[in-house]
Design an enzyme around this catalytic site. Structure first.
Site, PDB file in Angstrom:
ATOM      1  N   SER A 196       0.847  -1.193   0.000  1.00 28.63           N
ATOM      2  CA  SER A 196       0.000   0.000   0.000  1.00 28.63           C
ATOM      3  C   SER A 196       0.880   1.240   0.000  1.00 28.63           C
ATOM      4  O   SER A 196       1.942   1.262   0.635  1.00 28.63           O
ATOM      5  CB  SER A 196      -0.907   0.012   1.232  1.00 28.63           C
ATOM      6  OG  SER A 196      -1.545   1.272   1.383  1.00 28.63           O
ATOM      7  N   TYR A 209      -2.343  -0.492  10.005  1.00 30.04           N
ATOM      8  CA  TYR A 209      -2.479  -0.957   8.619  1.00 30.04           C
ATOM      9  C   TYR A 209      -1.234  -0.609   7.817  1.00 30.04           C
ATOM     10  O   TYR A 209      -0.659  -1.457   7.122  1.00 30.04           O
ATOM     11  CB  TYR A 209      -3.711  -0.330   7.978  1.00 30.04           C
ATOM     12  CG  TYR A 209      -3.810  -0.590   6.493  1.00 30.04           C
ATOM     13  CD1 TYR A 209      -4.198  -1.840   6.023  1.00 30.04           C
ATOM     14  CD2 TYR A 209      -3.515   0.416   5.564  1.00 30.04           C
ATOM     15  CE1 TYR A 209      -4.276  -2.086   4.660  1.00 30.04           C
ATOM     16  CE2 TYR A 209      -3.597   0.171   4.211  1.00 30.04           C
ATOM     17  CZ  TYR A 209      -3.978  -1.075   3.758  1.00 30.04           C
ATOM     18  OH  TYR A 209      -4.053  -1.333   2.406  1.00 30.04           O
TER      19      TYR A 209
END
Length: 328
Positions: A196, A209
């Site tokens: 990500s 995350y």
């Protein structure tokens, strides 16, 4: 003769060197911002096209029934690979398998597991793929926060952490460990790990995350260092926003492409870039945001935090409205 700010004379050679330096710096900025990306995303893929089927008959994709994962499965099927679909919803798995078989005339195999469950799921997967020549592995499965939130305010904190670690870290590690030995033995294989952009830009309110995705980035880098001589291609893809259920974005735009457009771009870079956002507008966004953060750290962090806070408030208001409707 030219003079400086204080009216002192400046030698023409110094002026010439200064002008040359300015021109070279401008040329460097143009190359970095435009020419290098143009080569990477437009020219290089034409000379480094990957025949995915040549790396192995089957491609295995985790988290494959929606968004980016489904598009990886579809586009690898379009490249001639048979597809192993691994996800948690049997209904979606069956629908995706039928869609791929019908449209691309390839074989599929479905494996229903929940990557937030225990170690037993990996025994199930290993048993199901025994004897299959997995040429391409796409570790796509992953989960994020329901909405941006401060670390100490995460609801059911322990459960959130456990799921994030299992889905985002354990899955990519265990699946790679399962499939890689056969690739090494054949000296041929492709491993694509979906990270990500949050792991390489300021990411307040997505802290855990982003940290799990930083693991994916470093894990992929290390594997490439260890096994590049075995003719195995490793790639960590670090996307920004893509239209998907995870992002909640429904309408595509330049900086939030459809999953189809994003995966097409990312797959074209498999033999070009080992570590990439996968899509040029995302790379441009990451580059600009990091420049802002480096030049003015507090402003960059404030800007991202403000955006996250606004997203958090919108999500909380939406959840409150939905709870009110259910209560009524």
């Amino acid at each position: 003769m030219q003079t400086d700010f204080y009216g002192m004379p400046v030698h023409p050679t110094i002026v010439a060197l200064g002008n040359l330096s300015a021109c070279l710096f401008f040329f460097y900025i143009c190359c970095k911002a435009f020419l290098v990306p143009f080569y990477t995303y437009v020219i290089a893929p034409k000379f480094h096209r990957v025949n995915f089927k040549a790396y192995g008959k089957w491609a295995l994709v985790t988290g494959c029934t929606d968004g980016i994962g489904k598009e990886y499965a579809r586009q690898l099927a379009a490249a001639g690979c048979d597809i192993v679909l691994v996800s948690r919803s049997m209904e979606k798995l069956q629908a995706t398998a039928q869609e791929i078989e019908t449209e691309f005339n390839v074989a599929t195999k479905i494996i229903q597991v929940d990557f937030t469950a225990g170690d037993e799921i990996y025994q199930t997967i290993e048993k199901e793929i025994a004897g299959l020549q997995i040429g391409t592995l796409v570790n796509n499965v992953g989960i994020s926060y329901s909405y941006p939130e401060y670390f100490l305010d995460l609801v059911e904190m322990n459960k959130v952490f456990e799921k994030l670690l299992k889905a985002n870290i354990v899955s990519v590690t265990r699946m790679t460990h399962m499939v890689l030995p056969a690739m090494v033995a054949r000296e041929r294989g492709i491993v694509i790990n979906i990270g990500s952009a949050s792991s390489i830009i300021p990411s307040p309110m997505l802290t855990v995350y982003a940290a799990t995705k930083a693991y994916v980035d470093k894990f992929t880098e290390g594997l490439d260092m260890e096994y590049y001589k075995k003719n195995i291609l490793f790639q960590c893809v670090m996307p920004g926003f893509v239209c998907s259920n995870m992002s909640g974005i429904r309408r595509s735009s330049l900086f939030a492409p459809s999953a189809k457009d994003f995966v097409r771009s990312a797959l074209s870079l498999v033999a070009v870039e080992k570590r990439t956002p996968g899509y040029y507008p995302h790379e441009f966004f990451v580059h600009c945001l990091n420049i802002i953060s480096k030049s003015s750290y507090h402003f960059g962090v404030w800007m991202v935090t403000k955006s996250m806070q606004n997203s958090r408030l919108k999500c909380l208001k939406k959840m409150k409205r939905q709870t009110g409707k259910l209560g009524a």
